[in-house]
Design a protein around this motif. Structure first.
Motif, short mmCIF file in Angstrom:
data_model
loop_
_atom_site.label_atom_id
_atom_site.label_comp_id
_atom_site.label_asym_id
_atom_site.label_seq_id
_atom_site.Cartn_x
_atom_site.Cartn_y
_atom_site.Cartn_z
N ILE A 126 51.49 54.74 60.36
CA ILE A 126 52.28 53.57 60.73
C ILE A 126 51.86 52.40 59.84
O ILE A 126 50.67 52.10 59.73
CB ILE A 126 52.06 53.17 62.21
N SER A 127 52.82 51.77 59.19
CA SER A 127 52.57 50.60 58.35
C SER A 127 53.00 49.34 59.09
O SER A 127 54.06 49.32 59.71
CB SER A 127 53.34 50.70 57.02
N TYR A 128 52.16 48.32 59.01
CA TYR A 128 52.43 47.06 59.69
C TYR A 128 52.57 45.93 58.68
O TYR A 128 51.85 45.87 57.69
CB TYR A 128 51.29 46.72 60.66
N GLY A 129 53.51 45.05 58.98
CA GLY A 129 53.69 43.84 58.18
C GLY A 129 53.62 42.61 59.07
O GLY A 129 53.96 42.66 60.26
N VAL A 130 53.18 41.51 58.49
CA VAL A 130 53.14 40.24 59.22
C VAL A 130 54.58 39.85 59.56
O VAL A 130 55.44 39.79 58.68
CB VAL A 130 52.50 39.14 58.35
N ARG A 131 54.85 39.62 60.84
CA ARG A 131 56.21 39.21 61.26
C ARG A 131 56.37 37.72 60.99
O ARG A 131 55.85 36.88 61.71
CB ARG A 131 56.43 39.51 62.74
N ARG A 179 62.70 52.23 58.65
CA ARG A 179 63.36 51.60 59.79
C ARG A 179 62.30 51.07 60.75
O ARG A 179 61.36 51.80 61.10
CB ARG A 179 64.29 52.58 60.50
N ILE A 180 62.43 49.82 61.15
CA ILE A 180 61.44 49.18 62.01
C ILE A 180 61.46 49.81 63.40
O ILE A 180 62.49 49.85 64.07
CB ILE A 180 61.71 47.66 62.12
N SER A 181 60.29 50.30 63.82
CA SER A 181 60.15 50.91 65.14
C SER A 181 59.14 50.17 66.01
O SER A 181 59.00 50.49 67.20
CB SER A 181 59.71 52.37 64.99
N VAL A 182 58.46 49.17 65.43
CA VAL A 182 57.48 48.37 66.17
C VAL A 182 57.78 46.90 65.91
O VAL A 182 57.95 46.48 64.76
CB VAL A 182 56.03 48.67 65.71
N SER A 183 57.88 46.13 66.96
CA SER A 183 58.05 44.68 66.83
C SER A 183 57.21 44.00 67.90
O SER A 183 57.50 44.11 69.10
CB SER A 183 59.52 44.28 66.97
N GLU A 184 56.14 43.35 67.45
CA GLU A 184 55.21 42.67 68.34
C GLU A 184 55.10 41.21 67.93
O GLU A 184 55.78 40.77 67.02
CB GLU A 184 53.84 43.36 68.28
N THR A 185 54.25 40.48 68.61
CA THR A 185 54.13 39.05 68.31
C THR A 185 53.81 38.81 66.84
O THR A 185 54.52 38.08 66.15
CB THR A 185 53.05 38.41 69.19
N ARG A 186 52.74 39.43 66.36
CA ARG A 186 52.29 39.22 64.98
C ARG A 186 52.94 40.18 63.99
O ARG A 186 53.01 39.87 62.81
CB ARG A 186 50.78 39.39 64.88
N TRP A 187 53.37 41.35 64.46
CA TRP A 187 53.64 42.44 63.54
C TRP A 187 55.02 43.06 63.71
O TRP A 187 55.58 43.08 64.80
CB TRP A 187 52.60 43.57 63.73
N ILE A 188 55.52 43.59 62.61
CA ILE A 188 56.59 44.57 62.63
C ILE A 188 56.04 45.81 61.93
O ILE A 188 55.18 45.71 61.05
CB ILE A 188 57.88 44.08 61.95
N GLY A 189 56.53 46.99 62.34
CA GLY A 189 55.97 48.20 61.75
C GLY A 189 56.97 49.33 61.70
O GLY A 189 58.03 49.29 62.33
N TYR A 190 56.63 50.34 60.91
CA TYR A 190 57.49 51.50 60.76
C TYR A 190 56.64 52.74 60.50
O TYR A 190 55.51 52.65 60.00
CB TYR A 190 58.49 51.31 59.61
N ALA A 191 57.18 53.89 60.87
CA ALA A 191 56.51 55.16 60.65
C ALA A 191 56.99 55.81 59.36
O ALA A 191 58.16 55.68 58.99
CB ALA A 191 56.76 56.10 61.83
N PHE A 192 56.11 56.50 58.70
CA PHE A 192 56.46 57.25 57.49
C PHE A 192 56.81 58.67 57.92
O PHE A 192 55.94 59.51 58.13
CB PHE A 192 55.27 57.24 56.53
N ASP A 193 58.10 58.94 58.07
CA ASP A 193 58.56 60.22 58.57
C ASP A 193 58.69 61.25 57.45
O ASP A 193 59.05 60.92 56.32
CB ASP A 193 59.92 60.07 59.26
N ALA A 194 58.45 62.49 57.82
CA ALA A 194 58.61 63.61 56.88
C ALA A 194 60.05 64.12 56.94
O ALA A 194 60.74 63.95 57.94
CB ALA A 194 57.64 64.73 57.23
N PRO A 195 60.50 64.76 55.87
CA PRO A 195 61.80 65.41 55.92
C PRO A 195 61.78 66.50 57.01
O PRO A 195 60.72 67.07 57.27
CB PRO A 195 61.94 66.04 54.53
N PRO A 196 62.89 66.80 57.66
CA PRO A 196 64.25 66.29 57.39
C PRO A 196 64.58 65.01 58.16
O PRO A 196 65.68 64.50 58.03
CB PRO A 196 65.12 67.45 57.87
N LYS A 197 63.63 64.51 58.94
CA LYS A 197 63.88 63.30 59.73
C LYS A 197 63.94 62.06 58.85
O LYS A 197 64.53 61.05 59.21
CB LYS A 197 62.79 63.14 60.79
N ALA A 198 63.33 62.11 57.69
CA ALA A 198 63.18 60.94 56.83
C ALA A 198 64.51 60.45 56.27
O ALA A 198 65.47 61.21 56.10
CB ALA A 198 62.24 61.27 55.67
#
Length: 276
Positions: free
Chosen positions: A247-252, A178-197
């Motif tokens: 945190i993983s980032y992708g080009v927005r 689930r996307i938790s970061v949205s910036e000009t260049r980037w969107i990003g998400y955290a790799f959560d551990a169970p049980p939150k995952a």
């Protein structure tokens, strides 16, 4: 070349066999290539996405390190490459910066540098792809959206991560986040551990660069980003990619929609030609 190759190891590249939960069987993450035929495979490692009949979008670093990209596979079929257009704002990290980080274990300068680069490239194919439908670019806000990721790169589990030494080409896997970061260049998400995952929570691995970050719009998947880099965890002086908490980032892609449209319409400036 050395800096670019190391960058490919450090980032997602993603786009590869994704890194998965340690409490979910690996087979649940496996997918057939026919489930997303618009996925492109770069030579050796790395990915892209078919976004127009004659164009593939990818991360710039996924192609800039390679001596030549004469073909890419789309839908399992090799497609000849006419040329590659790298965004003029793409920057490769200085070798001195990488050497200093490897020696000290302080990667803050490297991560800050990666965040300022326009890590996107377009690949023009020699002929249009007629047997596969291109994927539309997602133009809305991805913040809070459930996203689907996939690739054939390095794999592992969130408890142990994956090795920087490869292999970076494995079986095709997919997962969700689930996307938790949205910036000009980037969107990003955290790799959560169970049980939150999420039930099929995942992150990208080395060799996944350029792979799609997909958002569901009705019954269609649209591509909101392509895997680019990760802010991995550091223990001592060693970077430990693929562990829970990174945190993983992708080009927005929405940020680069105009550049992509103009490049595909006019050809733009060739940042790198195939075969060179």
């Amino acid at each position: 070349m050395r800096a670019a190759a190391l960058l490919l190891l450090l980032v997602s590249s993603g786009a590869g066999a994704v890194v998965v939960r340690d409490d979910v069987p690996d087979l649940r993450y496996r997918m057939a290539a026919s489930e997303f035929p618009a996925l492109a495979d770069m030579p050796g490692e790395g990915h892209g996405v078919l976004i127009a009949p004659q164009w593939v979008v990818t991360a710039a670093h996924a192609v800039s390190w390679q001596h030549a990209v004469d073909t890419v596979d789309v839908g399992g079929t090799p497609r000849a490459v006419r040329r590659i257009v790298v965004h003029p704002g793409y920057k490769q990290p200085p070798q001195a910066m990488i050497d200093a980080a490897l020696k000290s274990g302080d990667w803050d300068a490297f991560f800050a540098f990666a965040a300022t680069s326009d890590d996107i490239a377009l690949i023009e194919l020699s002929a249009p792809v007629r047997d596969i439908a291109p994927v539309r670019i997602y133009r809305g806000s991805a913040l809070g959206k459930l996203v689907r990721i996939m690739g054939r790169g390095a794999t592992g589990t969130g408890s142990t991560g994956h090795s920087l030494r490869g292999p970076n080409r494995t079986e095709l896997r997919q997962g969700y986040n689930r996307i938790s970061v949205s910036e000009t260049r980037w969107i990003g998400y955290a790799f959560d551990a169970p049980p939150k995952a999420l039930p099929l929570e995942a992150s990208t691995g080395s060799g996944d660069s350029g792979g799609p970050i997909l958002v569901a719009v009705g019954k269609q998947w649209q591509v909101a980003g392509v895997a680019a880099w990760k802010r991995g965890q550091v223990e001592g002086t060693e970077l430990r990619p693929g562990r829970y908490g990174e945190i993983s980032y992708g080009v927005r892609l929405g940020n680069y929609a105009r550049w992509m449209e103009e490049t595909m319409a006019t050809g733009g400036d060739s940042g790198k030609s195939a075969g060179r």
